[in-house]
Design a protein around this motif. Structure first.
Motif, PDB file in Angstrom:
ATOM      1  N   SER A   1       0.839  -1.139  -0.005  1.00 49.74           N
ATOM      2  CA  SER A   1       0.052   0.025   0.043  1.00 49.74           C
ATOM      3  C   SER A   1       0.727   1.322   0.098  1.00 49.74           C
ATOM      4  O   SER A   1       2.053   0.972  -0.002  1.00 49.74           O
TER       5      SER A   1
ATOM      6  N   GLN B   1      -0.372   2.808  -7.728  1.00 46.29           N
ATOM      7  CA  GLN B   1      -1.143   3.147  -6.548  1.00 46.29           C
ATOM      8  C   GLN B   1      -0.901   4.758  -6.279  1.00 46.29           C
ATOM      9  O   GLN B   1      -1.879   5.445  -6.423  1.00 46.29           O
TER      10      GLN B   1
ATOM     11  N   VAL C   1      -7.432   3.496  -4.164  1.00 46.42           N
ATOM     12  CA  VAL C   1      -6.840   2.154  -4.451  1.00 46.42           C
ATOM     13  C   VAL C   1      -7.964   1.201  -4.118  1.00 46.42           C
ATOM     14  O   VAL C   1      -8.687   1.314  -2.951  1.00 46.42           O
TER      15      VAL C   1
END
Ligand code: ADP
Ligand code: MG
Ligand code: ZN
Length: 486
Positions: A206, A241, A251
């Motif tokens: 992430s 992302q 996302v």
């Protein structure tokens, strides 16, 4: 990745354990056998067949847990994770939950100074490592007509190591993976073959804006079967992302697959489409209980760990980190190197041979050190001759080493028979130097008027006159003295 963002990465690593038999049955744990030949009612999931836990797999998981400083749970349990797939004959996978045998632990990395802002080690925590069984293998492109299923791998023991989201760059992720890889190979619990999937990983990734504490939405990337793919897939995903967020998008929590051919990750399933595994406790297996005496025995049985060994070699032999790492590639390679260093009289010399001629020969012949035809004793005979400057390194490499490999006797015998010993006799070298100086008045004059670079030419001439049997260091010395006198 776009500027102003930070990466957050956590890896789930699957380690295929090198046990003799499968996790819950007596079938052999082997690759390369005739498809479906290593199966029985238990691993085929036939009604009424009961699993029995493999003690060797438990010992291997214990070793890994102790090596990473984890807490070993005195009691852990098994769960059924249900899903439907043709290579999962039981319709569920037995895995551990909610308590795993190995909880906690950590791995120390050099840390990526580009994202950490400083040099220095970084501690990556391990959440847990649990035992589970592998599924079979589906082959979808064997004949272009049908999918084929091979159940030889069904029920092979796996140790899944779940890392905390402590990694901050693709480089750190790949370093972490390399350390774990070295560790499981060094502990002898995994063959480490990434191409065949014995050691594989899923990467959770992430991004978040720099300075933000909360994690962003993570994506799980599957199908990463090399260190390079891990770095490439993470680079690609971080770029994707951060670009998405930069454009005001969000996302999606999803599973993506890495496609090495296109260098991209592709969406496979979203959170909404995620499977409901309907976990429940495995009724056919009692809880796994490990008593403190067993844990102590496993602790005492731990070998020297690869990273401890690397540190020791760096200190004892003055090796660089990369060299030491390469030498620690497998326990057998490390043992061979250690024996060679001991017998050959020098760690540095032994390292150069191992990473040079020995590795080259192994690559050429496609074999491991286990099958290398020379014993450490035989090769040490050659290394000692070079260390003692009885033999030039070039001659040792180009002539004596191949002869040793061809079985022409000991290094000393080969050198004697072929008359390859170096001339270390100072008077002989002086005579040759005088000859060369007399034959090359022009270069000598130029050197005297300051053109130092021509000295190399004269050294070459002397070595040539000595038919490759002179010690280059001695030639340099004698030549310098002679030039100073002229
Ligand atoms: P799941 O079963 O959904 O895969 P696990 O707990 O087994 O969940 O694995 C979670 C993995 O995801 C761990 O390796 C953890 O480090 C990582 N992870 C969790 N949150 C994040 C995040 N926000 N960004 C990146 N990785 C994460
Ligand atoms: Mg996962
Ligand atoms: Zn079986």
């Amino acid at each position: 990745m776009k500027p102003g963002y930070e990466a957050v990465i956590g890896l789930e690593v699957h380690v295929q354990l090198r046990t003799r038999t499968k996790m819950f049955c007596a079938c052999q744990n082997l690759t390369g056998a005739i498809p479906n030949s290593l199966t029985c009612p238990v691993c085929l999931g036939l009604p009424g067949a009961l699993p029995a836990l493999n003690a060797e797999a438990v010992r291997m998981a214990l070793a890994l847990g102790l090596a990473v400083g984890a807490k070993i749970q005195p009691e852990s349990t098994f769960y059924r994770k249900q899903y439907f797939y043709p290579d999962l004959p039981k319709g569920y996978q037995i895995t551990q939950g909610p308590v795993a045998l190995v909880e906690g632990g950590h791995v120390d990395l050099p840390g990526d100074p580009r994202v950490r802002g400083a040099e220095g080690p970084v501690r990556v925590r391990i959440e847990r490592a649990h035992l589970e069984e592998d599924a079979g293998k589906s082959h979808h492109d064997l004949d272009g007509k049908a999918s084929h299923v091979d159940l030889n791998r069904a029920g092979v023991p796996l140790l899944e190591i779940v890392g905390s989201p402590d990694l901050r760059s693709p480089q750190e992720a790949s370093d972490y993976l390399k350390i774990l890889h070295r560790l499981v190979v060094g502990l002898g619990i995994c063959d480490g073959n990434m191409e065949e999937g014995s050691f594989r990983c899923d990467a959770n990734v992430s991004v978040r804006r720099s300075g933000v504490v909360d994690f962003g939405t993570r994506v799980e990337v599957k199908n990463l079967n090399s260190f390079r793919f891990v770095r490439q897939a993470l680079d690609h995903e971080l770029e994707r992302q951060s670009a998405l967020l930069e454009q005001g998008g969000t996302v999606l929590m999803e599973t993506r697959g890495w496609d090495a051919a296109s260098g991209e990750t592709r969406g496979q399933r979203t959170k909404e489409a995620a499977m409901d595994y309907r976990y429940f406790p495995e009724p056919d297996l009692p809880p796994l209980r490990v008593d403190p005496a067993e844990i102590e025995a496993a602790r005492r049985a731990l070998p020297e760990l690869p990273d401890q060994r690397i540190l020791r070699w760096r200190e004892a032999y003055g090796l660089g980190q990369d060299e030491a790492q390469a030498l620690a590639q497998s326990p057998a390679f490390a043992t061979y190197f250690e024996a060679l260093a001991h017998l050959g009289g020098s760690g540095r010399g032994a390292a150069a041979w191992m990473l040079g001629e020995v590795s080259r020969t192994l690559n050429e012949r496609g074999m491991g050190i286990e099958a290398f035809p020379l014993s450490p004793e035989a090769l040490a005979g050659l290394v000692r001759l070079v260390e003692a400057r009885t033999l030039g390194f070039g001659t040792a490499k180009d002539q004596v080493f191949p002869a040793l490999l061809a079985g022409e006797g000991t290094a000393e015998a080969i050198v004697a028979r072929r008359g390859l010993a170096q001339v270390n006799d100072r008077a002989a070298v002086e005579a040759l130097v005088d000859q060369v100086l007399a034959a090359n008045p022009a270069p000598v004059a130029q050197i005297r008027s300051g053109k130092e670079s021509l000295k190399g030419f004269l050294v070459g001439q002397v070595l040539k006159a000595g038919q490759g049997r002179l010690d280059a260091k001695l030639v340099n010395e004698v030549l310098s003295e002679a030039l100073a006198k002229v």
